[in-house]
Structures are given as C-alpha cells and as structure tokens.
Scaffold this active site. Structure first.
Site, PDB file in Angstrom:
ATOM      1  N   LYS A 138       5.505 -14.398  -3.327  1.00  0.00           N
ATOM      2  CA  LYS A 138       6.239 -15.110  -2.215  1.00  0.00           C
ATOM      3  C   LYS A 138       5.511 -14.770  -0.970  1.00  0.00           C
ATOM      4  O   LYS A 138       4.825 -13.518  -0.912  1.00  0.00           O
ATOM      5  CB  LYS A 138       7.699 -14.822  -2.283  1.00  0.00           C
ATOM      6  CG  LYS A 138       8.245 -13.489  -2.174  1.00  0.00           C
ATOM      7  CD  LYS A 138       7.751 -12.484  -1.498  1.00  0.00           C
ATOM      8  CE  LYS A 138       7.962 -12.488  -0.013  1.00  0.00           C
ATOM      9  NZ  LYS A 138       7.471 -11.162   0.798  1.00  0.00           N
ATOM     10  N   TYR A 222      13.474 -14.531   2.160  1.00  0.00           N
ATOM     11  CA  TYR A 222      14.600 -14.047   1.029  1.00  0.00           C
ATOM     12  C   TYR A 222      15.907 -14.811   1.622  1.00  0.00           C
ATOM     13  O   TYR A 222      16.894 -15.002   1.028  1.00  0.00           O
ATOM     14  CB  TYR A 222      14.837 -12.633   1.078  1.00  0.00           C
ATOM     15  CG  TYR A 222      13.918 -12.111   0.420  1.00  0.00           C
ATOM     16  CD1 TYR A 222      13.804 -11.812  -0.858  1.00  0.00           C
ATOM     17  CD2 TYR A 222      12.614 -11.326   1.131  1.00  0.00           C
ATOM     18  CE1 TYR A 222      12.587 -11.094  -1.604  1.00  0.00           C
ATOM     19  CE2 TYR A 222      11.591 -10.697   0.638  1.00  0.00           C
ATOM     20  CZ  TYR A 222      11.421 -10.610  -0.886  1.00  0.00           C
ATOM     21  OH  TYR A 222      10.627 -10.134  -1.603  1.00  0.00           O
TER      22      TYR A 222
HETATM   23  P1  NAD Z   1      -0.630  -4.792   0.388  1.00  0.00           P
HETATM   24  O1  NAD Z   1      -1.117  -4.779   1.558  1.00  0.00           O
HETATM   25  O2  NAD Z   1       0.045  -3.329  -0.147  1.00  0.00           O
HETATM   26  O3  NAD Z   1      -1.498  -5.179  -0.785  1.00  0.00           O
HETATM   27  C1  NAD Z   1      -2.455  -5.992  -0.620  1.00  0.00           C
HETATM   28  C2  NAD Z   1      -3.447  -5.900  -1.701  1.00  0.00           C
HETATM   29  O4  NAD Z   1      -4.383  -7.114  -1.356  1.00  0.00           O
HETATM   30  C3  NAD Z   1      -4.517  -4.781  -1.550  1.00  0.00           C
HETATM   31  O5  NAD Z   1      -4.737  -4.213  -2.624  1.00  0.00           O
HETATM   32  C4  NAD Z   1      -5.533  -5.351  -0.961  1.00  0.00           C
HETATM   33  O6  NAD Z   1      -6.704  -4.200  -0.927  1.00  0.00           O
HETATM   34  C5  NAD Z   1      -5.857  -6.589  -1.155  1.00  0.00           C
HETATM   35  N1  NAD Z   1      -6.700  -7.599  -0.451  1.00  0.00           N
HETATM   36  C6  NAD Z   1      -7.510  -8.193  -0.629  1.00  0.00           C
HETATM   37  N2  NAD Z   1      -8.146  -8.885   0.146  1.00  0.00           N
HETATM   38  C7  NAD Z   1      -7.462  -8.412   1.421  1.00  0.00           C
HETATM   39  C8  NAD Z   1      -7.763  -8.918   2.586  1.00  0.00           C
HETATM   40  N3  NAD Z   1      -8.707  -9.769   3.061  1.00  0.00           N
HETATM   41  N4  NAD Z   1      -7.012  -8.199   3.421  1.00  0.00           N
HETATM   42  C9  NAD Z   1      -6.018  -7.387   3.081  1.00  0.00           C
HETATM   43  N5  NAD Z   1      -5.890  -6.989   1.901  1.00  0.00           N
HETATM   44  C10 NAD Z   1      -6.692  -7.668   0.864  1.00  0.00           C
HETATM   45  O7  NAD Z   1       0.459  -5.623   0.258  1.00  0.00           O
HETATM   46  P2  NAD Z   1       1.975  -5.894  -0.678  1.00  0.00           P
HETATM   47  O8  NAD Z   1       3.046  -5.341  -0.244  1.00  0.00           O
HETATM   48  O9  NAD Z   1       1.400  -5.447  -2.032  1.00  0.00           O
HETATM   49  O10 NAD Z   1       1.984  -7.499  -0.897  1.00  0.00           O
HETATM   50  C11 NAD Z   1       1.161  -8.423  -1.501  1.00  0.00           C
HETATM   51  C12 NAD Z   1       1.969  -9.704  -1.679  1.00  0.00           C
HETATM   52  O11 NAD Z   1       3.001  -9.528  -2.360  1.00  0.00           O
HETATM   53  C13 NAD Z   1       2.371 -10.342  -0.582  1.00  0.00           C
HETATM   54  O12 NAD Z   1       2.203 -11.708  -0.848  1.00  0.00           O
HETATM   55  C14 NAD Z   1       3.736 -10.135  -0.442  1.00  0.00           C
HETATM   56  O13 NAD Z   1       4.370 -11.027   0.316  1.00  0.00           O
HETATM   57  C15 NAD Z   1       4.250 -10.041  -1.809  1.00  0.00           C
HETATM   58  N6  NAD Z   1       5.186  -9.033  -2.140  1.00  0.00           N
HETATM   59  C16 NAD Z   1       6.323  -9.502  -2.771  1.00  0.00           C
HETATM   60  C17 NAD Z   1       7.170  -8.618  -3.178  1.00  0.00           C
HETATM   61  C18 NAD Z   1       8.514  -9.123  -3.863  1.00  0.00           C
HETATM   62  O14 NAD Z   1       9.664  -8.375  -4.005  1.00  0.00           O
HETATM   63  N7  NAD Z   1       8.402 -10.143  -4.590  1.00  0.00           N
HETATM   64  C19 NAD Z   1       7.412  -7.302  -2.443  1.00  0.00           C
HETATM   65  C20 NAD Z   1       6.290  -6.809  -1.814  1.00  0.00           C
HETATM   66  C21 NAD Z   1       5.203  -7.791  -1.588  1.00  0.00           C
END
Ligand code: NAD
Length: 370
Positions: A138, A222
């Site tokens: 999401k 959410y």
């Molecule tokens: P994060 O920043 O911790 O991780 C993002 C990942 O994407 C990293 O590994 C990064 O290296 C990679 N990436 C690839 N190309 C990139 C770019 N151009 N710029 C930045 N990063 C890049 O983020 P996260 O918290 O893991 O979130 C990732 C996704 O998961 C989002 O869409 C977020 O909304 C979703 N999420 C969902 C939940 C849930 O409970 N369902 C919880 C957290 C995050």
C-alpha cells in the site's frame, strides 16, 4: 525436508502433528471450509528496506504455504546476505533491471513489491510480464491511472494480484468488519480516525515522485480503509478536506505535512479523520445507534492493539498478520480464487485519496466515483 518439496503425505503428517495454529485462528477461519493446498509457493521480495527486513522476511519463516525463494534488490551484497539467511541460491538474486529474467525461475511464483510507492507500478508490471503473481504494498501506486495499468498487466499475463492489506487478517479488524456486516451496534454512522508520526529527516516519503503525496498516501490510507470497513465495505460518496499548516516547509516542499478530511457515506454516516508527519497517533473509533468499537492504541499496527467496545474490552492473541496475508494469497493461487484484498480494493483507495487531494486543493466538496 526441503519446504518446497513437501509431499501430500508429509503434509497430512504435519497436520496431525499439530499445525494447530491454522485451526486456532478462530475468527480468522483461514482454510476453514476450503480445499487445502498441498504445495509450497516461492515468494520474491522486491525492495529490502525496513518493511521487508523487519516484517515480511521474518513472516515468511512462519508461513505454511509459501516461503522466500528470491529477492530483487539494488545491492548485490544485501541480496547475498538474504540468500544466506533464508537459504535460497545466489542465482535467485535479481536487480530491478533484471526482473524479466525471473520468467525462467520456476522456484518463484509470487513477486511482492515493497519499494517506494512511485515504483510500485513499474515493479508490479515487470513481475506480471515475467508471469509471476503479484502482491503490491500500500498504497497501490501514486495514481489511479497507475493502478489501472497494474490491473491491466496482471489480467493480460493471467496472473493474480493482491494488496498488502494485512489488517484484513487481523482479528480485531475482522471483528470490526463483522460488526459492520451483522449490525450488532446498528450501522456505524459516526467514525473518527487519526494516524501520524513525527518525521525527523527528509526521506522518500516526503518526495512526491516516489511517494505520490505526503502522510495521506502513507498513513491516512489506513483510516480511509478502516472507515470503509466500518461502513460495511463501501466507499464514501463525498469528501471534504483541508491541508494542515506546514511547520517544516523545507522538508515538505512538494507534499502535504498534514491533512484533515471528512468522508460522507450514502447511508448518512461520516468519518472525520486526520493524518500528519508532525504528530503521533494511531486510533480509530466507530459508533452506531446501539454501541461502539474503539481502537484506542495501535489501531493499525502489527500488534499491541488496545480495543474496547461498548460491551467491554476485547482481547485476541495477536497473529502474524503478514504471514496470514501471504498464506491466504498462496491459497488463492493454489485453489484459484480471488484475493479478498484485491487490486480493485487498492484502486478504490487511490480513487478516494485523489478525491481528498482535490477537495483540499479546491476547498470544495468532491464526489467519489469509486
Ligand atoms: P524503506 O525506505 O525502508 O525501503 C524501501 C526499499 O526500496 C529500500 O530497500 C530501497 O533501497 C528500495 N528502493 C529502490 N529504489 C528506490 C529509490 N529510487 N528510492 C528509494 N528507495 C528505493 O521503505 P519501507 O518502509 O520498507 O516501505 C516500502 C513500501 O512498503 C512502501 O510502499 C510502504 O508504504 C509499504 N509499507 C507497508 C507497510 C504495511 O504495514 N503494509 C508497512 C511499511 C511500509
């Protein structure tokens, strides 16, 4: 025994040896009356950031019908560490540019897109083109148009699509949906919700190209989703909204820092809501004429929810939401049914989000055409 080679016999043995947790799910009812899968599917995570590292990877050690068999990452070293930790071959490490090669990998059935929002469409479409079933985190994408492109790509490739809407597998949220459906408290007509955290440093979540918007995309979604659950799975018909004043204009240059909004439902019900990157909150309440349910703390988090109803507190053993969500999708593939957390549901939330942004930008009441 290798998990992927689990035989029907050992599967039955496992059941009799006490894979009781799947039966203990109570209101979750996973596999309750459904045919049971007898094969383990392979999942590749795309993006090894916080959510993959802290939640999805560990959850894939608890899943029964799928396991981690590959990754897509920008860092070869990180990929190698994951291969070691999760026991898959180094050939199953892909970069964002080599996702097409997954088409030749029979050990990967599902691709789970966990990159920044603005990259979901690109990565989900690449996965579908490689013939893999897709789970998309999401929000589904930055825009409704991108959601349509993901849905079309999955249809064209004849693969299944689902969203990372883990709360559909959480017992408290299932109880909210049950109350809404069975109207124990009458129809919920008054809802309130608030979700926020204080952002300390500028990250991709405050960059419009990668995030699509500010906290509405990340956290407000959410509350939107919870309100639609409380409204018995229907979307609002009209929204109004206001951006909150910016306290850190240097950090939030092209996205909102906070926003408050109202969703009006066809039955006369309404939800007033707020989200921001300037305050901490995680709560949701729904009231009907005969009672209420109040998610007082950690309303939309993984565990630690404090939930009361007008009948008293309710307590469920917190399950691993992500493990249940991914197992359910594996079950969808193996039994050929559609996920309850479908791509269409992800698209619906983007339609509502776009209407809220339009309402805030124009100051007008905006109709939602979900
Ligand atoms: P994060 O920043 O911790 O991780 C993002 C990942 O994407 C990293 O590994 C990064 O290296 C990679 N990436 C690839 N190309 C990139 C770019 N151009 N710029 C930045 N990063 C890049 O983020 P996260 O918290 O893991 O979130 C990732 C996704 O998961 C989002 O869409 C977020 O909304 C979703 N999420 C969902 C939940 C849930 O409970 N369902 C919880 C957290 C995050």
């Amino acid at each position: 025994m290798k998990k992927s080679n689990i035989s029907r016999r050992s599967f039955i043995e496992q059941l009799s040896l006490g894979t009781a947790s799947i039966f203990m799910a109570g209101p979750l009812g996973l596999y309750g009356n459904e045919p049971r899968p007898d094969r383990i599917l392979g999942v590749a995570l795309v993006g090894l950031g916080r959510y993959s590292t802290r939640q999805l990877g560990p959850a894939l050690k608890e899943t029964k019908w799928c396991k981690l068999t590959g990754v897509v990452t920008g860092s070869k070293e990180k990929g190698e560490q994951w291969a070691k930790d999760y026991g898959f071959p180094a050939q199953h490490i892909y970069s964002y540019d080599t996702m097409a090669r997954m088409a030749d990998n029979k050990d990967i059935d599902i691709v789970y897109v966990v990159t920044p929002n603005g990259l979901h469409a690109e990565h989900a479409i690449a996965a579908a083109k490689a013939g893999k079933h897709v789970i998309c985190e999401k929000p589904m994408a930055n825009t409704v148009e991108e959601c349509d492109q993901i849905i079309a790509a999955c249809k064209a490739a004849k693969v299944k699509l689902s969203m990372g809407y883990r709360l559909h597998f959480d017992p408290y949220h299932k109880e909210l949906m049950r109350l809404a459906k069975e109207k124990d408290f009458g129809a919920f007509t008054s809802m309130t919700g608030d979700r926020g955290f204080v952002m300390q440093n500028k990250v991709w979540r405050a960059d419009k190209k990668l995030a699509g918007g500010g906290p509405l995309m990340d956290l407000g979604i959410y509350v939107i989703h919870g309100a639609c659950m409380a409204a018995n799975c229907v979307a609002p018909v009209v929204v109004t909204a206001q951006f909150l004043p910016k306290t850190k204009p240097d950090m939030f240059t092209d996205v909102e820092e906070g926003i408050s909004w109202t969703m009006e439902f066809a039955n006369g019900g309404a939800c007033t809501a707020k989200t921001s990157y300037q305050h901490s909150a995680d709560k949701f309440r729904a009231e009907g004429p005969k009672g209420w349910i109040d998610f007082k703390e950690h309303a939309f988090t993984y565990r630690g929810m404090v939930v009361e109803t007008s009948r008293g507190p309710i307590n469920y053993k917190p399950p691993n939401q992500q493990a249940l969500q991914m197992d359910d999708f594996a079950n969808c593939i193996l039994t050929n049914r559609q996920s309850v957390v479908s791509g269409e549901l992800g698209r619906r939330d983007l339609v509502i989000i776009e209407a809220i942004y339009k309402a805030a930008a124009t100051g007008k009441r905006v109709e939602v055409k979900a």
